[in-house]
Design an enzyme around this catalytic site. Structure first.
Site, short mmCIF file in Angstrom:
data_model
loop_
_atom_site.label_atom_id
_atom_site.label_comp_id
_atom_site.label_asym_id
_atom_site.label_seq_id
_atom_site.Cartn_x
_atom_site.Cartn_y
_atom_site.Cartn_z
N LYS A 212 0.84 -1.20 0.00
CA LYS A 212 0.00 0.00 0.00
C LYS A 212 0.87 1.24 0.00
O LYS A 212 1.99 1.16 0.51
CB LYS A 212 -0.97 0.03 1.17
CG LYS A 212 -0.42 -0.33 2.56
CD LYS A 212 0.74 0.36 3.16
CE LYS A 212 0.70 1.83 3.43
NZ LYS A 212 1.95 2.33 4.11
N TYR B 124 -4.56 4.06 6.14
CA TYR B 124 -5.15 3.10 7.08
C TYR B 124 -6.47 3.63 7.64
O TYR B 124 -7.38 2.86 7.96
CB TYR B 124 -4.18 2.81 8.24
CG TYR B 124 -3.04 1.92 7.81
CD1 TYR B 124 -3.25 0.58 7.50
CD2 TYR B 124 -1.75 2.42 7.70
CE1 TYR B 124 -2.21 -0.23 7.09
CE2 TYR B 124 -0.70 1.61 7.28
CZ TYR B 124 -0.94 0.30 6.98
OH TYR B 124 0.09 -0.51 6.56
P1 NAD Z 1 12.29 1.64 2.55
O1 NAD Z 1 12.76 3.00 2.18
O2 NAD Z 1 12.74 1.07 3.84
O3 NAD Z 1 12.69 0.61 1.41
C1 NAD Z 1 12.51 0.90 0.06
C2 NAD Z 1 13.33 -0.05 -0.78
O4 NAD Z 1 13.18 0.32 -2.15
C3 NAD Z 1 14.83 0.04 -0.46
O5 NAD Z 1 15.36 -1.26 -0.45
C4 NAD Z 1 15.40 0.83 -1.63
O6 NAD Z 1 16.74 0.49 -1.91
C5 NAD Z 1 14.48 0.40 -2.75
N1 NAD Z 1 14.42 1.35 -3.86
C6 NAD Z 1 14.44 1.01 -5.15
N2 NAD Z 1 14.40 2.08 -5.94
C7 NAD Z 1 14.36 3.15 -5.13
C8 NAD Z 1 14.30 4.54 -5.36
N3 NAD Z 1 14.26 5.04 -6.60
N4 NAD Z 1 14.27 5.35 -4.29
C9 NAD Z 1 14.26 4.86 -3.05
N5 NAD Z 1 14.31 3.54 -2.76
C10 NAD Z 1 14.37 2.69 -3.79
O7 NAD Z 1 10.71 1.66 2.46
P2 NAD Z 1 9.68 0.67 3.15
O8 NAD Z 1 9.29 1.21 4.48
O9 NAD Z 1 10.19 -0.71 3.10
O10 NAD Z 1 8.41 0.85 2.20
C11 NAD Z 1 8.31 0.20 0.96
C12 NAD Z 1 6.83 0.05 0.58
O11 NAD Z 1 6.18 -0.74 1.58
C13 NAD Z 1 6.06 1.37 0.53
O12 NAD Z 1 5.11 1.31 -0.50
C14 NAD Z 1 5.35 1.43 1.87
O13 NAD Z 1 4.15 2.17 1.83
C15 NAD Z 1 5.09 -0.03 2.13
N6 NAD Z 1 5.02 -0.33 3.57
C16 NAD Z 1 3.95 -1.03 4.03
C17 NAD Z 1 3.84 -1.32 5.36
C18 NAD Z 1 2.67 -2.09 5.87
O14 NAD Z 1 2.47 -2.14 7.07
N7 NAD Z 1 1.89 -2.73 5.00
C19 NAD Z 1 4.83 -0.90 6.25
C20 NAD Z 1 5.93 -0.22 5.76
C21 NAD Z 1 6.02 0.07 4.40
#
Ligand code: NAD
Length: 389
Positions: free
Chosen positions: A161, A244
């Site tokens: 999401k 949410y």
């Molecule tokens: P994060 O920043 O920790 O991780 C992002 C990942 O994407 C990294 O590994 C990064 O290297 C990679 N990436 C690839 N191309 C990129 C770019 N151009 N710029 C930046 N990063 C890039 O983020 P996250 O917290 O893991 O979130 C990722 C997704 O998961 C988002 O869509 C977020 O909304 C979702 N999320 C959902 C929940 C949930 O509870 N369902 C919780 C956290 C995050």
């Protein structure tokens, strides 16, 4: 189709109540939403399984292989650990742009070299028989392209999401999966969490009569990185955690909002949040005069879902974390087991694929949320009431 065995014992009159529910199947949940369809009455009498009586028999007796795309905080902190607990799927592969992560994850999770991809050679995953499901866990604006590529590679897809940053992208993703004959689901873990499921039951079944108002707040104290970049995030805390609240209003009422008004909060850190809103309040109008007041923020911790109905109330606080939900109603405290939401979510998707049934959290549900988020932003920008059609 999985059947449910109903055995709900609700002790609503006691100061503290516990609802024991038995189902056939582990964490198998109802289909909640199709776009613009009323969500009413999708819940079976029984919602949760304390212990499944009979293990479901999948059509295919194997664990499905999942490849995580994007090894950031959520993949590393939640999804990979959850995949050590899943019964019907396992961590089979990874897709990363960082060579060192490939080395670390290969060692930590025993991932074969042939199941490790980067963002360029990702499409070769089409030839990989170990991977059944691709799980896209990238910054929001990158979801659409990777979901389309995964579908074209012939894989079922879970997308985090918010599904995408525009409705047009959502349409592209849904069309690609349909064309490929593959299933698409959104990472809405709270549909597999007992306290939130209880709010669905209490609200949708009108256990306390008709709902009058809802309060849904979700905010966090700080954030960094791509979440501050509108091009990658699509917006501020509304896209990230406010979603949410939108979800909670939809699944508590079982209805779709018809209009929205919204006000952006005054920025405490205008330099940091120059590209996106820092905080936002909005009011959703639902059929029957139900009003939902919602708030989200990147500079204030908040976590609440409350429903006020004709004959009582119910609330979760906190409502949306990975664990530690607590709930209460006008009849007493809720008492449900703590579950691994992500493990249930992924197991349910694997089961849905193997059983040939729909997922309860499909792409259409994600698209509807993105449509509502865009209406909220339009209301914020125009300072007008915006109808959601
Ligand atoms: P994060 O920043 O920790 O991780 C992002 C990942 O994407 C990294 O590994 C990064 O290297 C990679 N990436 C690839 N191309 C990129 C770019 N151009 N710029 C930046 N990063 C890039 O983020 P996250 O917290 O893991 O979130 C990722 C997704 O998961 C988002 O869509 C977020 O909304 C979702 N999320 C959902 C929940 C949930 O509870 N369902 C919780 C956290 C995050």
């Amino acid at each position: 189709m999985v059947q449910f065995l109903n055995s709900r014992r609700a002790f609503l009159k006691s100061a503290s109540y516990k609802i024991t529910m038995l189902t056939l199947g582990s964490g198998v949940l109802p289909v909640l939403a199709a776009e613009a369809e009323p969500l009413l009455d999708p819940l079976p009498e029984s919602i949760l399984a304390e212990e499944p009586l009979i293990k479901p028999k999948p059509l295919v007796q194997k664990k499905l292989g999942i490849a995580l795309v994007g090894l950031g905080g959520y993949s590393g902190g939640q999804l990979a650990p959850a995949l050590q607990e899943t019964e019907h799927c396992y961590l089979a592969g990874i897709v990363t742009g960082t060579p060192q992560k490939a080395i670390d994850w290969k060692a930590k999770y025993n991932i074969p070299t042939g199941n490790i991809y980067d963002y360029n050679n990702f499409d070769e995953i089409s030839k990989n028989q170990d991977i059944d499901i691709v799980y896209v866990v990238l910054p929001n604006a990158l979801h659409a392209d990777f979901v389309v590529r995964a579908a074209k590679a012939g894989k079922h897809v879970i997308c985090e999401k918010p599904m995408a940053v525009t409705v047009e992208d959502c349409d592209r993703m849904i069309a690609a999966c349909e064309e490929a004959g593959k299933m698409l689901s959104i990472g809405y873990r709270l549909h597999f969490e007992p306290y939130n499921r209880e709010m669905m039951r209490l609200g949708q079944k009108e256990i306390f009569g008709k709902i009058k108002t809802i309060e849904a707040y979700d905010g966090m104290g700080d954030t960094n990185g791509w979440r501050l970049d509108k091009k990658l995030a699509g917006g501020g805390p509304l896209m990230d955690v406010g979603i949410y609240c939108v979800q909670a209003c939809r699944y508590t009422t079982g209805m779709e909002p018809i209009a929205v008004t919204a006000i952006e909060g005054i920025k405490k850190k205008p330099e940091k949040y120059k590209d996106v809103e820092e905080s936002l309040s909005w009011t959703l109008e639902f059929p029957g005069g139900i009003i939902a007041n919602c708030k989200t923020s990147y500079t204030q911790d908040m976590n609440l879902l409350r429903m006020n109905a004709e004959k009582g109330w119910a609330q979760l606080s906190p409502a949306y974390p990975y664990r530690g939900q607590a709930g209460e109603t006008s009849e007493g405290k809720m008492d449900f087991p703590s579950v691994n939401q992500q493990a249930r979510q992924m197991d349910d998707f694997a089961m849905a694929i193997m059983e040939g049934r729909p997922t309860p959290v499909p792409g259409q549900m994600g698209r509807q949320d993105v449509k509502i988020l865009q209406a909220i932003y339009k209301a914020m920008e125009t300072k007008q009431r915006v109808e959601i059609k």
